[in-house]
Design a protein around this motif. Structure first.
Motif: not given
Length: 408
Positions: A101-103, A110-114, A221-225
Motif C-alpha cells: 500500500l505504501e508503494r 493510514w495503510g497500517t490502520s486500514a 511495530f507494523l507502523q515503525d517496521y
C-alpha cells in the motif's frame, strides 16, 4: 601544446604572403559512455575472503545467541515475552501488505490502520460464523465416538468377511466410551479451570492485559517496521552491511515462504476439504476439514488424521458408495491441487525445509519447550537452516577443507 602551420594570405598592400595560423588540436572522438552505470557484484565484493568468513561466522553466532535468548526469556518472563513475540510475528506477517500500500502512495500510518481494520472485520466475521458451527459440531463428538465404537466394528467385519478378535472389539468399545465420557466432562472441567485461573486475580489480569496489548504493540511495530529494520542495519559495520543484509534476506525468504505460505495453503485446503466433505453429507465436515487443512503444516499428519476421521464419518453416515467416492476424490483433488497449483503459486520454491526436518523439529522443540516450542519450532528451524548452510559454505572455502595452502 598548440601547433602552428603556414597558410597563404594577403598583406595590407594586397600581395600574397605566407602567414602563420594556429592549428587547432585534433579531436579524437571517444566512444559514448552511458550516463549511469550500475555495478552489480557479490555482497562480499568489498571484503576479502577472510573478512567475509569472519562476518558470516559472527552473524551465525549472533543469530544462535538471539534464538537462545528468546527461549530463555520465554522460560523466565513468559508473561511479558509472549505478547511481544506475538506482536512482532503479527507485524512481520502483515508488513508486505502495508508495504504494498505504501508503494502505491498510501501513507504508512493510514495503510497500517486500514490493514488492522480489515483484519478485525475478517476475524470478527469468522468468529461469529465459526464459533456457532464448531459449538454445534462439538456437541456431536460424544455421540460420534459412541456410534464409532458400536457401528464401525460390525461394518469392518462385514467388509472383511470375518469377525475381529474379541480383544480388539473390547478395546474399541472401551475407547469409544472413554472418549465420550472425556468429551462430556470437558466442558465442566474447562469451566473449573477458568474459575480457578480467574481466582488468581494477578495472573488473570496479567494474562488479559497481555492478550489486549498484542494488537496495540503489533500496530506500532507494523507502523515503525522500516525504522526498526534501519535501526538494526545501522548497527552493522559499513563494509559488512551488504553481506549481512543478504543473510537476513535469505532468512526472510525461508520464513516468509513457510509461515505466510503455509498459513495461506492451510486456509485454502480447509475450505476445499470442508466443502467436499460437506457435499458428502458426513458429520463434522467443517471440523475435519480444518484439521486436515491446517494440520498440513505438519507434513502428512493433518492429511492422515483427516482421512481417518473422514472414513469414520462415512461409516457412521453411510448412504451409498458415492459418499466414499466423494471423500476419496476430495482428498485426492486437495493433495494434487496443493502439490501442483497452490504451493507452487503461493509458496514458490523458497522453502528449504524438508518434511522430515519439520517433523523432527516439532517433536524436539515440543519435548524441550512444550507448546511454545511447537509454535516456534518451524521459524527457529528455518533460521538455523540458513545459519548452518552459511557456516558450511564458508568452511568449504577454507584451506582446511580444500587442502590448499592459505594465500598470504
Amino acid at each position: 601544446m598548440k601547433r602552428r602551420g603556414a597558410v597563404i594570405g594577403r598583406n595590407k598592400r594586397g600581395k600574397a604572403q605566407a602567414v602563420k595560423a594556429p592549428v587547432l588540436p585534433r579531436v579524437v572522438e571517444a566512444p559514448a559512455e552511458p550516463a549511469l552505470q550500475v555495478v552489480r557484484g557479490e555482497p562480499e565484493a568489498l571484503l576479502s575472503e577472510a573478512e567475509a568468513r569472519r562476518v558470516d561466522f559472527v552473524w551465525s553466532a549472533v543469530m544462535v545467541g538471539v534464538l537462545g535468548l528468546v527461549f530463555a526469556l520465554l522460560s523466565v518472563f513468559g508473561g511479558v515475552a509472549i505478547p511481544v513475540l506475538l506482536a512482532l510475528a503479527t507485524a512481520y506477517v502483515l508488513n508486505p501488505v502495508v508495504t504494498g500500500l505504501e508503494r502505491r502512495g498510501v501513507d504508512r500510518t493510514w495503510g497500517t490502520s486500514a490493514v488492522f481494520v480489515a483484519c478485525t472485520l475478517v476475524t470478527a466475521g469468522g468468529v461469529l460464523y465459526l464459533v456457532p458451527v464448531f459449538r454445534d459440531e462439538a456437541t456431536k463428538l460424544p455421540e460420534f465416538f459412541v456410534r464409532a465404537s458400536s457401528q464401525v466394528v460390525p461394518q469392518v467385519e462385514s467388509l472383511l468377511g470375518r469377525p475381529l478378535p474379541d480383544l480388539l472389539r473390547q478395546r474399541m468399545t472401551e475407547l469409544g466410551g472413554r472418549a465420550s465420557e472425556l468429551l462430556q466432562s470437558a466442558g465442566p472441567t474447562a469451566a473449573r479451570l477458568v474459575a480457578s485461573f480467574a481466582g488468581n486475580t494477578a495472573r488473570f489480569v496479567a494474562t488479559l492485559l497481555g492478550l489486549l496489548v498484542v494488537p496495540v504493540l503489533a500496530f506500532f511495530f507494523l507502523q515503525d517496521y522500516p525504522r526498526l529494520v534501519e535501526l538494526v542495519r545501522g548497527l552493522v559495520p559499513r563494509r559488512a552491511e551488504r553481506l549481512v543484509s543478504q543473510r537476513f534476506a535469505e532468512v526472510d525468504d525461508v520464513l516468509s515462504a513457510f509461515v505466510r505460505g503455509q498459513v495461506t495453503v492451510g486456509a485454502i485446503l480447509s475450505v476445499l476439504y470442508s466443502t467436499g466433505l460437506g457435499f458428502a453429507r458426513i458429520d463434522m465436515a467443517i471440523v475435519i476439514g480444518f484439521i486436515a487443512g491446517f494440520g498440513n503444516m505438519v507434513p502428512y499428519l493433518g492429511t492422515g488424521v483427516g482421512v481417518v476421521l473422514a472414513l469414520l464419518g462415512v461409516m457412521l453416515s453411510w448412504q451409498g458408495a458415492w459418499q466414499l467416492a466423494v471423500v476419496v476424490g476430495t482428498f485426492v483433488v486437495g493433495q494434487m491441487a496443493e502439490g501442483f497449483i497452490i504451493t507452487p503459486r503461493v509458496v514458490g520454491d523458497k522453502v528449504g525445509l524438508s518434511s522430515m526436518a519439520v517433523i523432527i523439529a516439532i517433536l524436539a522443540f515440543g519435548e524441550l519447550f512444550g507448546f511454545t516450542g511447537i509454535l516456534l519450532a518451524v521459524p527457529t528451524t528455518a533460521i538455523l537452516k540458513v545459519v548452518l548452510r552459511v557456516v558450511v559454505e564458508r568452511y568449504q572455502k577454507t584451506s582446511v577443507y580444500t587442502g590448499e595452502k592459505p594465500t598470504p
